[in-house]
Design an enzyme around this catalytic site. Structure first.
Site, mmCIF file in Angstrom:
data_model
loop_
_atom_site.group_PDB
_atom_site.id
_atom_site.type_symbol
_atom_site.label_atom_id
_atom_site.label_comp_id
_atom_site.label_asym_id
_atom_site.label_seq_id
_atom_site.Cartn_x
_atom_site.Cartn_y
_atom_site.Cartn_z
ATOM 1 N N SER A 170 -12.550 -7.675 -1.837
ATOM 2 C CA SER A 170 -12.807 -5.577 -2.483
ATOM 3 C C SER A 170 -13.709 -6.877 -4.054
ATOM 4 O O SER A 170 -13.776 -7.603 -4.942
ATOM 5 C CB SER A 170 -11.050 -5.319 -3.043
ATOM 6 O OG SER A 170 -11.279 -4.971 -4.726
ATOM 7 N N TYR A 178 -1.941 -6.538 -5.840
ATOM 8 C CA TYR A 178 -3.498 -6.103 -4.810
ATOM 9 C C TYR A 178 -4.341 -7.367 -6.111
ATOM 10 O O TYR A 178 -5.793 -7.616 -4.851
ATOM 11 C CB TYR A 178 -4.348 -4.725 -5.265
ATOM 12 C CG TYR A 178 -5.455 -4.414 -4.318
ATOM 13 C CD1 TYR A 178 -4.619 -4.213 -2.972
ATOM 14 C CD2 TYR A 178 -6.482 -4.517 -5.197
ATOM 15 C CE1 TYR A 178 -5.903 -3.676 -2.428
ATOM 16 C CE2 TYR A 178 -7.580 -4.040 -4.573
ATOM 17 C CZ TYR A 178 -7.635 -3.676 -3.054
ATOM 18 O OH TYR A 178 -8.589 -3.160 -2.074
HETATM 19 P P1 NAD Z 1 -7.109 2.325 4.755
HETATM 20 O O1 NAD Z 1 -5.274 2.759 4.062
HETATM 21 O O2 NAD Z 1 -7.885 3.430 5.580
HETATM 22 O O3 NAD Z 1 -6.941 1.203 5.734
HETATM 23 C C1 NAD Z 1 -6.471 0.028 5.760
HETATM 24 C C2 NAD Z 1 -6.120 -0.198 7.461
HETATM 25 O O4 NAD Z 1 -5.230 -1.303 7.521
HETATM 26 C C3 NAD Z 1 -5.400 1.499 7.933
HETATM 27 O O5 NAD Z 1 -5.503 1.004 9.141
HETATM 28 C C4 NAD Z 1 -3.636 1.057 8.052
HETATM 29 O O6 NAD Z 1 -2.409 1.407 8.844
HETATM 30 C C5 NAD Z 1 -3.763 -1.187 8.187
HETATM 31 N N1 NAD Z 1 -2.604 -1.598 7.895
HETATM 32 C C6 NAD Z 1 -2.478 -1.322 6.631
HETATM 33 N N2 NAD Z 1 -0.744 -2.656 6.540
HETATM 34 C C7 NAD Z 1 -0.976 -3.214 8.229
HETATM 35 C C8 NAD Z 1 -0.379 -4.272 8.460
HETATM 36 N N3 NAD Z 1 0.954 -4.612 8.026
HETATM 37 N N4 NAD Z 1 -0.999 -4.234 9.476
HETATM 38 C C9 NAD Z 1 -1.348 -3.718 10.805
HETATM 39 N N5 NAD Z 1 -3.047 -2.735 10.150
HETATM 40 C C10 NAD Z 1 -2.004 -2.547 8.710
HETATM 41 O O7 NAD Z 1 -8.225 2.077 3.413
HETATM 42 P P2 NAD Z 1 -9.558 1.621 3.567
HETATM 43 O O8 NAD Z 1 -9.951 1.666 2.234
HETATM 44 O O9 NAD Z 1 -10.349 1.162 4.671
HETATM 45 O O10 NAD Z 1 -9.167 -0.147 3.253
HETATM 46 C C11 NAD Z 1 -9.572 -0.908 4.638
HETATM 47 C C12 NAD Z 1 -10.096 -2.455 3.194
HETATM 48 O O11 NAD Z 1 -10.573 -2.465 2.807
HETATM 49 C C13 NAD Z 1 -8.833 -2.934 2.823
HETATM 50 O O12 NAD Z 1 -8.188 -4.019 2.517
HETATM 51 C C14 NAD Z 1 -9.103 -2.578 1.477
HETATM 52 O O13 NAD Z 1 -8.092 -3.073 0.414
HETATM 53 C C15 NAD Z 1 -10.041 -2.610 1.369
HETATM 54 N N6 NAD Z 1 -10.861 -2.325 0.350
HETATM 55 C C16 NAD Z 1 -11.369 -0.758 0.140
HETATM 56 C C17 NAD Z 1 -11.858 -0.464 -0.927
HETATM 57 C C18 NAD Z 1 -11.927 1.237 -1.701
HETATM 58 O O14 NAD Z 1 -12.162 2.156 -2.323
HETATM 59 N N7 NAD Z 1 -11.176 1.974 -0.165
HETATM 60 C C19 NAD Z 1 -12.263 -0.905 -1.252
HETATM 61 C C20 NAD Z 1 -11.884 -2.130 -1.995
HETATM 62 C C21 NAD Z 1 -11.607 -2.820 -0.560
#
Ligand code: NAD
Length: 267
Positions: free
Chosen positions: A150, A163
């Protein structure tokens, strides 16, 4: 992209958001995909359906495997990785995407919520990396690990201390593993998304006023899409990035460029 067709990729947390887009994109590039989902089979199946369709549309005959599992649990990670190897004979790419966040003033964070974020975001990523590295080494074959970090790998994030810590740690995980295994053909890199339209951000994604505030902080004046994140993962996993390891690619519309300096204010 060069070198992806015929490979097998495991994507954690692939039932929604960025993970879903990554699984779909890798299938479109000709990879067999192992789709890890945490809870609902139907969500994993939705990713699988689109991935297989996109692969077919782009002329690739790929296979997929759905595996339920919680990446924070060692026994689940062993089962996920072993099922993938049993199904496909080998694994070439790991994408550590699963992640959660928890919001609270730092002095009020319950320790179990703190631990939960670290367990999923950091311990889970390490456990998956440990198991696939074991596999790469046993097969004496090259492998690729991509961590979904991130912008908060480097930008402090008040109200989200666990986080921010987990993503800062992920930067260190990426560099440490990259250095440790570079001479054995294992590349480890990260992507660092900025604000991206996914379910984790539903608080502002569906609220026009809040969304406008988010946009106002981004030099490119819009949030990113999951597909834009997936494109960077495909690049890092491909032969095009063959000489890259230990790096974090920031895909953030300029968020890490100190937007406050767009106009001179210190003169
Ligand atoms: P999201 O909530 O759609 O995806 C997160 C996924 O992780 C979900 O499918 C959830 O079921 C899965 N998950 C959660 N706990 C879990 C576990 N214990 N075991 C297996 N799977 C698990 O959100 P996203 O935005 O797609 O996030 C994906 C990644 O991107 C994350 O690591 C998040 O920190 C990172 N990220 C997202 C953003 C953003 O703005 N959306 C920005 C920076 C980083």
């Amino acid at each position: 992209m060069r070198g992806l067709a015929g490979k097998t990729a495991l994507v954690t947390g692939a039932s929604s958001g960025i993970g879903q887009a990554i699984a779909i994109r890798l299938a479109e590039e000709g990879c067999n995909v192992v789709i890890n989902y945490r809870r609902k089979l139907e969500e994993g199946q939705h990713t699988e359906e689109i991935a297989l369709q996109k692969a077919q549309d782009s002329g690739h005959n790929v296979r997929s495997l759905l595996v339920q599992g919680d990446v924070s649990k060692e026994e689940d990670v062993l089962r996920i990785v072993n099922s993938a190897i049993a199904e496909f004979g080998t694994l070439d790419i790991l994408v550590n995407n699963a992640g959660i966040q928890f919001e609270a003033p730092s002095h009020e964070v319950p320790i179990d919520r703190f631990d939960q974020v670290m367990m999923v975001n950091l311990r889970g990523a390490f456990l998956c990396a440990r198991e696939v590295i074991k596999h790469f080494l046993s097969q004496q074959r090259p492998g690729v690990i991509i961590n979904v970090s991130s912008v908060h790998e480097i930008i402090p994030r008040p109200m989200y201390v666990s986080y921010a810590l987990s993503k800062g740690g992920m930067g260190s995980l990426t560099k440490t593993l990259a250095l440790e295994y570079a001479d054995r053909g294992i590349r480890v890199n990260s992507i660092a998304p900025g604000a991206t339209v996914t379910p984790i951000n539903q608080d502002w994604v569906n609220d026009p006023e809040k969304k406008a505030v988010v946009k106002s902080h981004i030099p490119m004046a819009r949030p990113g899409t999951s597909e834009e994140m997936a494109a960077a993962v495909a690049f890092l996993a491909s032969g095009e990035a063959a000489y890259m390891t230990g790096q974090t690619l920031f895909i953030d519309g300029g968020l890490t460029l100190y937007a406050d300096f767009r106009e001179a204010w210190s003169a």
